[in-house]
Motif scaffolding. Structure first.
Motif, PDB file in Angstrom:
ATOM      1  N   ALA A 180      47.415  57.765  61.454  1.00  5.56           N
ATOM      2  CA  ALA A 180      47.358  57.917  62.901  1.00  5.56           C
ATOM      3  C   ALA A 180      47.978  56.738  63.636  1.00  5.56           C
ATOM      4  N   SER A 181      47.808  55.547  63.086  1.00  2.16           N
ATOM      5  CA  SER A 181      48.284  54.366  63.812  1.00  2.16           C
ATOM      6  C   SER A 181      49.809  54.228  63.754  1.00  2.16           C
ATOM      7  N   TYR A 182      50.475  55.027  62.934  1.00  6.72           N
ATOM      8  CA  TYR A 182      51.925  54.897  62.781  1.00  6.72           C
ATOM      9  C   TYR A 182      52.706  55.859  63.666  1.00  6.72           C
ATOM     10  N   THR A 183      52.173  57.061  63.865  1.00  3.57           N
ATOM     11  CA  THR A 183      53.025  58.164  64.290  1.00  3.57           C
ATOM     12  C   THR A 183      52.457  58.887  65.504  1.00  3.57           C
ATOM     13  N   PRO A 184      53.231  59.038  66.576  1.00  3.51           N
ATOM     14  CA  PRO A 184      52.754  59.850  67.696  1.00  3.51           C
ATOM     15  C   PRO A 184      52.492  61.287  67.229  1.00  3.51           C
ATOM     16  N   GLN A 241      38.386  64.247  53.880  1.00  2.00           N
ATOM     17  CA  GLN A 241      37.758  63.623  55.052  1.00  2.00           C
ATOM     18  C   GLN A 241      38.010  64.408  56.337  1.00  2.00           C
ATOM     19  N   GLY A 242      39.074  65.190  56.362  1.00  2.00           N
ATOM     20  CA  GLY A 242      39.533  65.768  57.626  1.00  2.00           C
ATOM     21  C   GLY A 242      38.536  66.671  58.318  1.00  2.00           C
ATOM     22  N   LEU A 243      37.876  67.524  57.561  1.00  3.27           N
ATOM     23  CA  LEU A 243      36.984  68.485  58.210  1.00  3.27           C
ATOM     24  C   LEU A 243      35.764  67.776  58.808  1.00  3.27           C
ATOM     25  N   ALA A 244      35.288  66.727  58.162  1.00  5.29           N
ATOM     26  CA  ALA A 244      34.169  65.951  58.718  1.00  5.29           C
ATOM     27  C   ALA A 244      34.592  65.280  60.027  1.00  5.29           C
ATOM     28  N   ILE A 245      35.791  64.716  60.035  1.00  8.92           N
ATOM     29  CA  ILE A 245      36.285  64.093  61.269  1.00  8.92           C
ATOM     30  C   ILE A 245      36.434  65.161  62.355  1.00  8.92           C
ATOM     31  N   ALA A 246      36.925  66.333  61.964  1.00  5.50           N
ATOM     32  CA  ALA A 246      37.097  67.425  62.928  1.00  5.50           C
ATOM     33  C   ALA A 246      35.765  67.821  63.565  1.00  5.50           C
ATOM     34  N   VAL A 247      34.705  67.818  62.772  1.00  3.74           N
ATOM     35  CA  VAL A 247      33.377  68.124  63.322  1.00  3.74           C
ATOM     36  C   VAL A 247      33.025  67.127  64.426  1.00  3.74           C
ATOM     37  N   GLY A 248      33.265  65.851  64.155  1.00  7.83           N
ATOM     38  CA  GLY A 248      32.971  64.821  65.157  1.00  7.83           C
ATOM     39  C   GLY A 248      33.847  64.950  66.391  1.00  7.83           C
ATOM     40  N   VAL A 249      35.128  65.269  66.195  1.00  6.19           N
ATOM     41  CA  VAL A 249      36.020  65.457  67.340  1.00  6.19           C
ATOM     42  C   VAL A 249      35.517  66.628  68.194  1.00  6.19           C
ATOM     43  N   CYS A 250      35.114  67.706  67.553  1.00  2.00           N
ATOM     44  CA  CYS A 250      34.584  68.866  68.289  1.00  2.00           C
ATOM     45  C   CYS A 250      33.329  68.476  69.082  1.00  2.00           C
ATOM     46  N   LEU A 251      32.436  67.737  68.449  1.00  2.00           N
ATOM     47  CA  LEU A 251      31.205  67.331  69.138  1.00  2.00           C
ATOM     48  C   LEU A 251      31.538  66.407  70.316  1.00  2.00           C
ATOM     49  N   GLY A 252      32.509  65.527  70.106  1.00  2.00           N
ATOM     50  CA  GLY A 252      32.924  64.621  71.180  1.00  2.00           C
ATOM     51  C   GLY A 252      33.538  65.378  72.343  1.00  2.00           C
ATOM     52  N   MET A 297      50.201  62.244  65.238  1.00  2.00           N
ATOM     53  CA  MET A 297      49.394  62.253  64.008  1.00  2.00           C
ATOM     54  C   MET A 297      47.985  61.822  64.415  1.00  2.00           C
ATOM     55  N   GLU A 298      47.062  62.768  64.443  1.00  2.00           N
ATOM     56  CA  GLU A 298      45.754  62.491  65.043  1.00  2.00           C
ATOM     57  C   GLU A 298      44.851  61.648  64.142  1.00  2.00           C
ATOM     58  N   ILE A 299      44.961  61.820  62.826  1.00  2.00           N
ATOM     59  CA  ILE A 299      44.084  61.073  61.920  1.00  2.00           C
ATOM     60  C   ILE A 299      44.889  60.534  60.740  1.00  2.00           C
ATOM     61  N   SER A 300      44.265  59.618  60.004  1.00  2.00           N
ATOM     62  CA  SER A 300      44.849  59.151  58.744  1.00  2.00           C
ATOM     63  C   SER A 300      44.223  59.985  57.632  1.00  2.00           C
ATOM     64  N   GLY A 301      45.035  60.768  56.984  1.00  2.00           N
ATOM     65  CA  GLY A 301      44.438  61.801  56.146  1.00  2.00           C
ATOM     66  C   GLY A 301      44.595  61.645  54.649  1.00  2.00           C
ATOM     67  N   GLY A 302      45.017  60.518  54.179  1.00  2.00           N
ATOM     68  CA  GLY A 302      45.374  60.426  52.766  1.00  2.00           C
ATOM     69  C   GLY A 302      44.224  60.546  51.778  1.00  2.00           C
ATOM     70  N   SER A 303      43.035  60.129  52.181  1.00  2.00           N
ATOM     71  CA  SER A 303      41.897  60.271  51.275  1.00  2.00           C
ATOM     72  C   SER A 303      41.334  61.673  51.442  1.00  2.00           C
ATOM     73  N   LEU A 304      41.661  62.516  50.476  1.00  2.00           N
ATOM     74  CA  LEU A 304      41.453  63.947  50.679  1.00  2.00           C
ATOM     75  C   LEU A 304      39.980  64.303  50.807  1.00  2.00           C
TER      76      LEU A 304
END
Lengths: 283, 329
Positions: free
Chosen positions: A113-117, A128-139, A119-126
């Protein structure tokens, strides 16, 4: 006044043409590096074309627009495919295409995420994305922002327990703005997913977790359009998943016929042939 | 003649650390967070089925719509906290230290710390504060987290410290791991000329013979041991170092450089990878070489049992601290 978030969808460029251009962008990037996850990029190009040019609301000139639909790429090595789509969407300038994977580029091999416009998250550690998505939805819900959150994950990420923690949680919180896209190409680092860790029956699994589940041909643009429309229009307070059966290297027939591997080998002299095999842009 | 002392029994999950005669304060973390959240509307509370055991239930009762029960799923907890922080909220996330450090490490590292997201991870049962054995004893949490870039690590001493640390870590923009004492928490630092400042070590008392550099509940033990050693005409200075990372190097060097004292680092943590080794490396890098000793937990999976028994056995009780310091003089 026109809603700039929908400008890209009103253009005369068809979704098939968008998908073709995404494939071409990805091939050009991989050619620069002489390598890349091109099998996945070609396979998922139709999913990204329908995401970025049919389903998602965003403003290319304002990647952090508060009202945008968030597209979370948890499968980091698909970055090449997402860069190809972000270039096509006008979020990344096409001139950066040739920097892919080189030192100091904004387009690293694994998405961060910090590199690319765009790119919402850093996703390399497979996984993690859906958990982060849950938090984004709650936010977003807390902020009363009615945007959709789309998480593209690979079928391999279904091996990770955290994916299912998040799947339970999304149903518990009735996250009706969450759309998970699973790229089902049946190919993981060590071989076919079905031999690495069997995940079928997929539709029944997601439904039993409380999700609205659809399974479609992920290389059929009409099928993807219908699935996105159904997912967005659904009124039930449930998260939605679109299971996309895709073909690795789709669109470049000699690569598609090659023995399937997670990291498709392409010889140095084959990149031009691959671009040629893509053919002319569809009408 | 009486026989052997009756054996103590393991107390409930959260044993009080307060000895007889100690003043205490109830749920200082929860109350401080409630007070802060009145004006900090961006704060939310999140937990993994441990609100009651981390004092977050106080926040949940005060702000039910800002409290997120994420279930017994620590990886989800950290990932979702990252998502919340991405949207501009400031999650205070609670679980036990063992689960944050061991189970959810990758999520804390990549979803939170790598992007310097504003998440405050506040964890109960740090070090040896449970008699339940290794499954609940986070004897190596600081060693685990010290290796993580961007993460600030805080180990407060008592209720007074915790109450001040909560607004301080909220004012700092970035990820923080804070060790939490919960329930009836000892209260003693209000008797000293002390105020918590993030990133600062504070001298609580001076002494001519020994400098104890300590964090967390071991500062309490060091202050009590210092009082006992006064009777033996041993002067013990206590430098409380509640921020483990980044370390207040200047203050530690200033005090450790004073000649004629032994230096003892006391921590409720394994002797491997915690405050003791951090201070040792700092002194060596700066060519300051006083007689140096560590008080900490052994490099072992510790026993189950009653906390007073275990603190004596592993050398972090007040009596053990005082005796060990005397033995080094």
């Amino acid at each position: 006044m026109a809603d700039p978030s929908t400008v890209s969808r009103r253009s005369n460029v068809s979704l098939a043409q968008r998908a073709w251009r995404i494939r071409r962008n990805a091939l050009r990037m991989a050619a620069v590096q002489g390598q890349g996850y091109i099998g996945q990029a070609l396979g998922v190009a139709d999913v990204l074309a329908v995401s970025y040019f049919h389903a998602l609301r965003y403003r290319p000139e304002e990647p952090l627009w508060e009202g945008r639909d968030r597209f979370l790429l948890s499968v980091g090595h698909y970055a090449i495919a997402l860069y190809a789509a972000l270039i096509e969407a006008g979020i990344i300038p096409e001139s950066e295409l040739e920097t892919y994977g080189t030192d100091d580029s904004r387009l690293p091999m694994s998405g961060m995420a910090s590199y690319t416009p765009g790119m919402e998250i850093s996703g390399g550690s497979l996984g993690q994305g859906l958990a982060i998505a849950v938090g984004v939805c709650l936010g977003l819900r807390r902020k009363n922002v009615n945007a959709f959150v789309v998480n593209l994950l690979s079928d391999g990420e279904l091996d990770e327990g955290a994916t299912w923690e998040a799947a339970m949680s999304a149903a518990h919180w009735r996250l009706d703005r969450l759309i998970a896209l699973v790229d089902v190409n049946n190919q993981q680092a060590d071989g076919p997913s079905s031999r690495v860790l069997g995940f079928e029956p997929l539709v029944a699994k997601w439904e039993s977790f409380g999700w609205h589940a659809q399974r479609v041909d992920g290389n059929s643009i009409p099928a993807l359009v219908a699935a996105f429309d159904a997912a967005r229009a659904l009124t039930e307070p449930r998260p939605r998943v679109i299971l996309c059966d895709t073909r690795m290297a789709c669109g470049v027939d000699f690569l598609e016929r090659r023995e399937k591997t997670h990291f498709l080998r392409v010889e140095p002299d084959e990149w031009d042939a691959a671009l040629a095999a893509l053919g002319e842009m569809p009408a | 003649m009486s026989g052997a002392k009756p054996k103590l029994t393991t107390s409930a999950m959260i044993a009080s650390l307060a000895a007889e005669g100690h003043r205490t304060s109830g749920a200082p973390f929860g109350h401080a967070l409630v007070a802060l959240a009145q004006t900090r509307l961006d704060i939310v509370g999140m937990t993994a089925d441990l609100a009651k055991y981390t004092d977050l239930h106080v926040f949940a009762a005060a702000y039910p719509d800002r409290f997120y029960q994420m279930g017994m799923a620590e990886q989800l907890l950290m990932g979702a906290a990252a998502g919340m922080a991405r949207e501009g909220l400031v999650p205070f996330v609670t679980t036990y230290a063992v689960f944050a450090a061991r189970r959810a490490y990758d999520f804390v590292c990549l979803a939170i710390a790598e992007e310097k997201l504003d998440v405050k991870i506040c964890c109960a049962l740090p070090g040896l504060t449970s008699g339940y054995g290794p499954s609940h004893q986070a004897t190596e949490d600081i060693a685990i987290f010290r290796g993580m870039p961007n993460l600030v690590i805080v180990d407060p001493c008592d209720a007074f410290d915790i109450a001040q640390a909560v607004p301080a870590i909220a004012a700092y923009k970035g990820p923080v791991y804070m060790r939490l004492l919960r329930g009836q928490v000892p209260l003693l630092l209000d008797e000293y000329d002390y105020r918590f400042e993030l990133g600062r070590a504070k001298l609580l008392r001076d002494g001519a013979d020994v400098l104890v550099i300590s964090s967390g509940l071991m500062t309490m033990r060091a202050l009590e041991a210092a009082k006992r050693l006064e009777a033996d005409r041993v002067g013990v200075a206590v430098l409380h170092t509640p921020t483990i990372k980044p370390l207040d190097e200047a203050t530690i060097l200033e005090h450790a450089a004073k000649p004629g004292r032994i230096v003892v680092v006391a921590e409720n943590h394994s002797v491997n990878g915690g405050l003791g080794e951090a201070v040792a490396a700092l002194l060596l890098r700066n060519r300051i070489a006083p007689p140096f000793h560590q008080i900490g937990l052994p490099d072992a999976f510790l026993a189950a049992g009653a906390l007073p028994t275990l603190h004596d056995r592993y050398g972090i009780s007040t009596t053990a601290v005082a005796e060990r310091i005397k033995s080094w003089l």
